[in-house]
Write a protein that holds these residues in place. Structure first.
Motif, PDB file in Angstrom:
ATOM      1  N   THR A 216      -3.558  -3.232   4.151  1.00  0.00           N
ATOM      2  CA  THR A 216      -3.258  -1.815   4.344  1.00  0.00           C
ATOM      3  C   THR A 216      -3.098  -1.113   3.002  1.00  0.00           C
TER       4      THR A 216
ATOM      5  N   ARG B  73      -5.704   1.808   1.401  1.00  0.00           N
ATOM      6  CA  ARG B  73      -5.234   3.149   1.037  1.00  0.00           C
ATOM      7  C   ARG B  73      -5.553   3.456  -0.411  1.00  0.00           C
TER       8      ARG B  73
ATOM      9  N   GLU C 267      -7.456   1.994   8.854  1.00  0.00           N
ATOM     10  CA  GLU C 267      -7.384   2.851   7.667  1.00  0.00           C
ATOM     11  C   GLU C 267      -8.703   3.565   7.423  1.00  0.00           C
TER      12      GLU C 267
ATOM     13  N   ARG D 261      -8.784   6.513   9.694  1.00  0.00           N
ATOM     14  CA  ARG D 261      -7.906   7.580   9.221  1.00  0.00           C
ATOM     15  C   ARG D 261      -8.564   8.423   8.138  1.00  0.00           C
ATOM     16  N   HIS D 262      -9.497   7.800   7.395  1.00  0.00           N
ATOM     17  CA  HIS D 262     -10.168   8.507   6.302  1.00  0.00           C
ATOM     18  C   HIS D 262     -11.557   8.998   6.721  1.00  0.00           C
TER      19      HIS D 262
END
Length: 251
Positions: free
Chosen positions: A55, A59, A156, A159-160
């Motif tokens: 994670t 990020r 992730e 999310r992007h």
């Protein structure tokens, strides 16, 4: 295209790294390598083992734009039909002990299948290493293969706004138990501490042959994975249609 490919540890990446002119561009907080492959700018990210490390690594890596993400590396087979070195593409990734799931991008899955991967219904991302064949037998009711990072990597990426897929190569079959519990040797960054592994070997030297067999099997899996990734990226270059709007979303 800008493609991010993740590996948990360097041994998963080693064979592919040898096949291309990868240049290391970061050591900290995570190891990151860059190369041009099949007309794509490819970044290879070594996340460390486990969901927490992966994670944090994702990020950090996605502070730079990516069009596609491939969660790559090894997996333990839970179904006995998957032999050592089989490349699997997971349609859905479940998170162990939680009612959560994330899906791979359909087009990325279709291209992976054409590149030689076997598409399976479910990967299971576990918080802990699955050591015993008996544990695998129980988990086989829930998934086709088990690993430790893909759920958070795909989450992730989503999310992007980055399209992603989980692609893993079998490094240990469903009937194989690991010689040691490597969870004990994992530090907070998801790295294996060699000194602890060696301490386990000293305490249980009768398991050394099994450890050497596992190392051999992992080298074979890494070579199989490297060959697949080359074919996969070639096909992605010709078949993926990344629209300008998608590229903007990825930034």
């Amino acid at each position: 295209m800008k493609i991010l490919v993740t590996f948990a540890v360097g041994s998963e990446f080693a064979a592919w790294r040898r096949q291309h002119d990868f240049r290391q561009v970061a050591h900290e907080p995570f190891a990151l390598y860059v190369s041009e492959i099949a007309g794509n700018t490819v970044r290879a990210l070594v996340t460390g083992i486990g969901t927490a490390a992966a994670t944090e690594a994702m990020r950090w890596a996605l502070l730079s734009p990516a069009d596609l993400c491939i969660s790559s590396g090894f997996a333990g087979a839970l179904n006995q039909q998957y032999a050592l070195g089989t490349v699997l593409a997971g349609r859905v990734v479940l998170r162990a002990e939680r009612e959560l799931a994330v899906a791979s991008d359909r087009q990325l899955l279709a291209v992976a299948q054409d590149a030689g991967a076997r598409q399976v219904d479910r990967f299971l991302t576990s918080e802990h290493l699955i050591v015993d064949a008996e544990q695998k037998m129980v988990l086989a009711q829930a998934a086709d293969a088990v690993e430790m990072e893909s759920f958070v990597i795909l989450a992730e990426a989503a999310r992007h706004g980055v399209r992603a897929a989980a692609i893993r190569c079998v490094s240990d079959t469903a009937d194989a138990s690991l010689p040691f519990d490597f969870d004990e040797a994992r530090d907070a960054r998801g790295h294996l501490r060699l000194g602890i592994v060696m301490g386990q070997v000293i305490r249980q030297p009768q398991r050394l042959p099994a450890l050497l067999r596992l190392a051999r099997d992992c080298r074979f899996a890494a070579r199989q994975l490297a060959g697949f990734l080359d074919q996969y990226l070639q096909l992605l270059s010709t078949r993926m249609d990344i629209s300008p709007s998608e590229m903007v979303a990825a930034t």
